[in-house]
Design a protein around this motif. Structure first.
Motif, PDB file in Angstrom:
ATOM      1  N   THR A 123       3.028   8.484 -12.447  1.00 65.39           N
ATOM      2  CA  THR A 123       1.669   8.343 -11.931  1.00 65.39           C
ATOM      3  C   THR A 123       1.257   6.876 -12.013  1.00 65.39           C
ATOM      4  N   SER A 124       0.741   6.321 -10.905  1.00 64.93           N
ATOM      5  CA  SER A 124       0.425   4.901 -10.885  1.00 64.93           C
ATOM      6  C   SER A 124      -0.816   4.641 -10.046  1.00 64.93           C
ATOM      7  N   MET A 125      -1.119   3.354  -9.835  1.00 61.92           N
ATOM      8  CA  MET A 125      -2.299   2.928  -9.077  1.00 61.92           C
ATOM      9  C   MET A 125      -1.926   1.867  -8.055  1.00 61.92           C
ATOM     10  N   PHE A 126      -2.397   2.065  -6.830  1.00 61.74           N
ATOM     11  CA  PHE A 126      -2.280   1.046  -5.782  1.00 61.74           C
ATOM     12  C   PHE A 126      -3.611   1.001  -5.048  1.00 61.74           C
ATOM     13  N   LEU A 127      -4.308  -0.112  -5.182  1.00 62.24           N
ATOM     14  CA  LEU A 127      -5.584  -0.281  -4.485  1.00 62.24           C
ATOM     15  C   LEU A 127      -5.407  -1.104  -3.216  1.00 62.24           C
ATOM     16  N   ASN A 128      -4.826  -2.275  -3.331  1.00 59.77           N
ATOM     17  CA  ASN A 128      -4.542  -3.095  -2.159  1.00 59.77           C
ATOM     18  C   ASN A 128      -3.414  -4.071  -2.484  1.00 59.77           C
ATOM     19  N   GLY A 129      -2.728  -4.511  -1.420  1.00 55.18           N
ATOM     20  CA  GLY A 129      -1.603  -5.429  -1.586  1.00 55.18           C
ATOM     21  C   GLY A 129      -1.331  -6.168  -0.296  1.00 55.18           C
ATOM     22  N   GLU A 130      -0.205  -6.862  -0.260  1.00 52.63           N
ATOM     23  CA  GLU A 130       0.116  -7.709   0.891  1.00 52.63           C
ATOM     24  C   GLU A 130       0.310  -6.907   2.176  1.00 52.63           C
ATOM     25  N   PRO A 180      -3.947   4.930   1.529  1.00 55.72           N
ATOM     26  CA  PRO A 180      -4.212   5.387   2.893  1.00 55.72           C
ATOM     27  C   PRO A 180      -5.654   5.834   3.082  1.00 55.72           C
ATOM     28  N   PRO A 181      -6.124   5.904   4.329  1.00 52.89           N
ATOM     29  CA  PRO A 181      -7.493   6.364   4.583  1.00 52.89           C
ATOM     30  C   PRO A 181      -7.689   7.847   4.302  1.00 52.89           C
ATOM     31  N   SER A 182      -6.604   8.631   4.280  1.00 50.28           N
ATOM     32  CA  SER A 182      -6.676  10.040   3.915  1.00 50.28           C
ATOM     33  C   SER A 182      -5.430  10.380   3.113  1.00 50.28           C
ATOM     34  N   GLU A 208       0.099   9.788  -1.969  1.00 58.14           N
ATOM     35  CA  GLU A 208      -0.765   8.613  -1.990  1.00 58.14           C
ATOM     36  C   GLU A 208      -2.185   9.069  -1.680  1.00 58.14           C
ATOM     37  N   ILE A 209      -3.085   8.826  -2.612  1.00 58.05           N
ATOM     38  CA  ILE A 209      -4.442   9.348  -2.535  1.00 58.05           C
ATOM     39  C   ILE A 209      -5.414   8.203  -2.265  1.00 58.05           C
ATOM     40  N   PRO A 210      -6.270   8.312  -1.252  1.00 54.93           N
ATOM     41  CA  PRO A 210      -7.222   7.229  -0.987  1.00 54.93           C
ATOM     42  C   PRO A 210      -8.171   7.032  -2.160  1.00 54.93           C
ATOM     43  N   HIS A 211      -8.426   5.752  -2.503  1.00 53.66           N
ATOM     44  CA  HIS A 211      -9.347   5.492  -3.606  1.00 53.66           C
ATOM     45  C   HIS A 211      -9.955   4.116  -3.459  1.00 53.66           C
ATOM     46  N   VAL A 212     -11.094   3.921  -4.127  1.00 56.00           N
ATOM     47  CA  VAL A 212     -11.838   2.664  -4.015  1.00 56.00           C
ATOM     48  C   VAL A 212     -11.941   1.935  -5.345  1.00 56.00           C
ATOM     49  N   GLU A 268      -9.921   0.605  -9.009  1.00 57.20           N
ATOM     50  CA  GLU A 268      -8.642   0.335  -9.661  1.00 57.20           C
ATOM     51  C   GLU A 268      -8.487   1.037 -11.004  1.00 57.20           C
ATOM     52  N   THR A 269      -9.536   1.621 -11.562  1.00 57.53           N
ATOM     53  CA  THR A 269      -9.440   2.277 -12.860  1.00 57.53           C
ATOM     54  C   THR A 269      -8.908   3.701 -12.774  1.00 57.53           C
ATOM     55  N   PHE A 270      -8.624   4.180 -11.566  1.00 56.12           N
ATOM     56  CA  PHE A 270      -8.092   5.530 -11.402  1.00 56.12           C
ATOM     57  C   PHE A 270      -6.729   5.477 -10.725  1.00 56.12           C
ATOM     58  N   ASP A 271      -5.830   6.333 -11.191  1.00 58.14           N
ATOM     59  CA  ASP A 271      -4.491   6.390 -10.619  1.00 58.14           C
ATOM     60  C   ASP A 271      -4.487   7.256  -9.359  1.00 58.14           C
ATOM     61  N   ASN A 272      -3.822   6.781  -8.318  1.00 57.74           N
ATOM     62  CA  ASN A 272      -3.831   7.485  -7.028  1.00 57.74           C
ATOM     63  C   ASN A 272      -2.447   7.644  -6.427  1.00 57.74           C
ATOM     64  N   ILE A 273      -1.400   7.370  -7.202  1.00 55.64           N
ATOM     65  CA  ILE A 273      -0.022   7.486  -6.734  1.00 55.64           C
ATOM     66  C   ILE A 273       0.735   8.443  -7.648  1.00 55.64           C
ATOM     67  N   VAL A 274       1.452   9.400  -7.053  1.00 58.01           N
ATOM     68  CA  VAL A 274       2.262  10.340  -7.822  1.00 58.01           C
ATOM     69  C   VAL A 274       3.623  10.475  -7.152  1.00 58.01           C
ATOM     70  N   ALA A 275       4.691  10.417  -7.961  1.00 55.45           N
ATOM     71  CA  ALA A 275       6.050  10.628  -7.448  1.00 55.45           C
ATOM     72  C   ALA A 275       6.808  11.518  -8.424  1.00 55.45           C
ATOM     73  N   PHE A 276       7.623  12.443  -7.896  1.00 53.29           N
ATOM     74  CA  PHE A 276       8.401  13.341  -8.755  1.00 53.29           C
ATOM     75  C   PHE A 276       9.512  13.984  -7.954  1.00 53.29           C
ATOM     76  N   TRP A 277      10.397  14.704  -8.643  1.00 51.70           N
ATOM     77  CA  TRP A 277      11.453  15.483  -8.018  1.00 51.70           C
ATOM     78  C   TRP A 277      10.992  16.930  -7.919  1.00 51.70           C
ATOM     79  N   ASN A 278      11.173  17.508  -6.724  1.00 52.59           N
ATOM     80  CA  ASN A 278      10.815  18.900  -6.492  1.00 52.59           C
ATOM     81  C   ASN A 278      12.065  19.684  -6.095  1.00 52.59           C
TER      82      ASN A 278
END
Length: 528
Positions: free
Chosen positions: A264-271, A307-309, A365-369, A371-381
């Motif tokens: 679980t991580s956070m991505f708000l904005n980048g290059e 992403p926007p959604s 990837e979950i839209p968010h505004v 940086e204090t909240f995590d919006n990225i999740v990756a796992f094996w299903n």
């Protein structure tokens, strides 16, 4: 919250649901009886037996005075390091405990384990300092329990090495001694049209390290309405901290989306994504990409976005070799953050042990505004259905640090830039999006000046134009540039794929990207 100090722990928020608001559980003291020694086999048996009985939640079973603490009040509840476990021993580790309160409203039972013998750690007021919180420890019950624990290491007794706190979340540090993204024991029903379930580590056994040993072992019992589990963590500090994880899962009922080794991580904005670029800092993220080493041996790099959604992707595979969320960009100048140091955030790599069969690495990837909240999740299903009564066994290694595994002699993606397409100085007749993908490392430094570098580039929709590859001497690599023209006026996602070849041989990992065209009203051409 998350950004106040380098080592402050928070409860991440996924899909807008606080962990404390999720259904949590605890059980009675599960300790061996009749002279039986504790070991992992016993814990698996306990988890299997627990799965055969109804789930019981103990959320909120703590005094009212702890229920509504503010963040500042909770941060006053500090463990007194004078009472740390093993500090009087010749141990390279010390253990400290977290107090209940704020988001952490389910009592956790913690034991010390030595030579197979179990000793429960009792809550006593003298274990904590209460500061200006207004809490009087002597008024709290002796059977209060704890919220979690952390380890510290002999190289720096003042800073955290690893911490388990909140649901099945845990974090660790590499040589930079910097927290960043989190891992979890298990994810259940992430990114489905209902509340995500957050299984809880209800009991921990902290094995007393042998004198001088550089490895600490933790056992944990996991419980939730849908599944129970037994876990073993063997933790070895270093410039890259390693965790060997063994997990045995016992579903109580069928589970639609089981997430193994979740990150679980956070991505708000980048290059590559400046949709939330309102801050003075050019980049704000704990991780900038998802890396996958699939069963066929291909290395894949997928830059993250805000992403926007809500966006969900599944990357199908058979016996994956590994995956992880990386912070490849470690250039301070790109962040200019001297408070929380995003340039020092660790990456986490999941290396699978044994055959994991068919399934997919899934990315949400979950839209968010914020940086204090995590919006990225990756796992094996796993692809196979998860049904009640099964035993599911997984073993893997987690690598925490700023130098995660690299794809051997293949060049890797170091930057992804995006912007408006077209030719500078010429009037734009239609909308296109420009991509600039930089590759470095591997064997690129050995490429002859007259070698033919070819981009192998494809798109699922629309067309690609103005493609070029040229050297980038500043990074000892190459830059591939191209424009993508959407096929129509819709915002349907477009999947892109790219790698480099030299004289017909692959020389880079595979870059993949999901482009969502802007709405027509936002396709400004910026012609003079």
């Amino acid at each position: 919250m998350k950004r106040q100090t380098l080592f402050t722990l928070i409860v991440p928020v996924i899909l807008g649901v606080f962990l404390a608001a999720s259904t949590m559980a605890a059980t009675g003291a599960p300790t061996p009886t009749g002279g039986t020694a504790f070991d992992y086999a016993w814990l698996k048996g306990r988890a299997r037996a627990l799965a055969a009985s109804p789930h019981i939640s103990h959320e909120g079973e703590l005094p009212a005075v702890l229920q509504n603490l503010t963040w500042d009040d909770y941060m006053q509840l500090a463990f007194d390091s004078e009472h740390a476990l093993w500090q009087d021993e010749k141990s390279l580790f010390r253990a400290e405990l977290f107090h209940l309160g704020l988001y952490f409203k389910t009592p956790i039972t913690i034991y010390e384990l030595e030579e197979g013998k179990v000793k429960e750690l009792d809550y006593t007021p003298d274990l904590f300092k209460y500061g200006n919180s207004g809490i009087k420890g002597k008024d709290l019950p002796k059977n209060l329990g704890f919220a979690g624990f952390r380890f510290r290491y002999h190289t720096d007794w003042a800073r955290d090495l690893v911490a388990f706190l909140g649901a099945s979340y845990f974090r660790a540090v590499g040589g930079e001694m910097q927290y960043g993204l989190s891992a979890r024991g298990l994810a259940v029903d992430t990114a489905l049209p209902r509340n995500e379930e957050f299984p809880l580590f209800t009991h921990f056994w902290l094995e007393k390290p042998r004198p001088g040993s550089d490895t600490a072992t933790v056992y944990a019992l996991l419980d939730s309405p849908s599944v129970t589990g037994a876990y073993r963590f063997d933790i070895r500090p270093g410039q890259t901290l390693t965790m060997k994880v063994d997990a045995a899962l016992y579903p109580r009922k069928s589970i639609e989306r089981l997430g193994v080794a979740p990150l679980t991580s956070m991505f708000l904005n980048g290059e590559n994504d400046r949709r939330m670029g309102y801050d003075w800092r050019a980049e704000i993220h704990d991780s900038d990409g998802l890396a996958i080493h699939n069963g066929n041996g291909e290395w894949i790099w997928r830059p993250l976005e805000n992403p926007p959604s809500l966006r969900f992707n599944a990357f199908m595979d058979q016996n994956p070799r590994g995956f992880g969320l990386f912070q490849r960009d470690q250039n301070f100048d790109h962040y200019q953050d001297d408070g929380v140091f995003y340039d020092k955030r660790p990456s986490v790599w999941v290396e699978t042990v044994g055959d994991w069969g068919a399934g997919s690495v899934q990315l949400t990837e979950i839209p968010h505004v914020d940086e204090t909240f995590d919006n990225i999740v990756a796992f094996w299903n796993p692809a196979a259905p998860v049904e009640a009564g099964q035993e599911l066994l997984f073993s893997y290694k987690l690598y925490w640090g700023t130098n995660p595994p690299v794809p051997g002699n293949l060049a890797r993606v170091v930057d992804t830039f995006t912007g408006l397409g077209g030719v500078v100085g010429k009037k734009r007749e239609y909308y296109s999006k420009r991509f600039a993908v930089d590759f470095s490392g591997g064997d690129l430094a050995m490429i002859a000046k007259d070698a033919k570098i070819t981009p192998v580039l494809s798109t699922s929709a629309g067309r690609i134009e103005i493609t070029s590859v040229r050297p980038q001497y500043a990074i000892n690599g190459f830059r591939c540039m191209f424009d993508v023209v959407p096929p129509d006026e819709t915002q349907n996602p477009i999947n892109l794929r790219l790698h480099l070849e030299a004289n017909g041989r692959r020389i880079s990992e595979t870059w993949i990207y999901q482009m969502t065209p802007p709405a027509m009203a936002e396709r400004t051409l910026y012609n003079p």
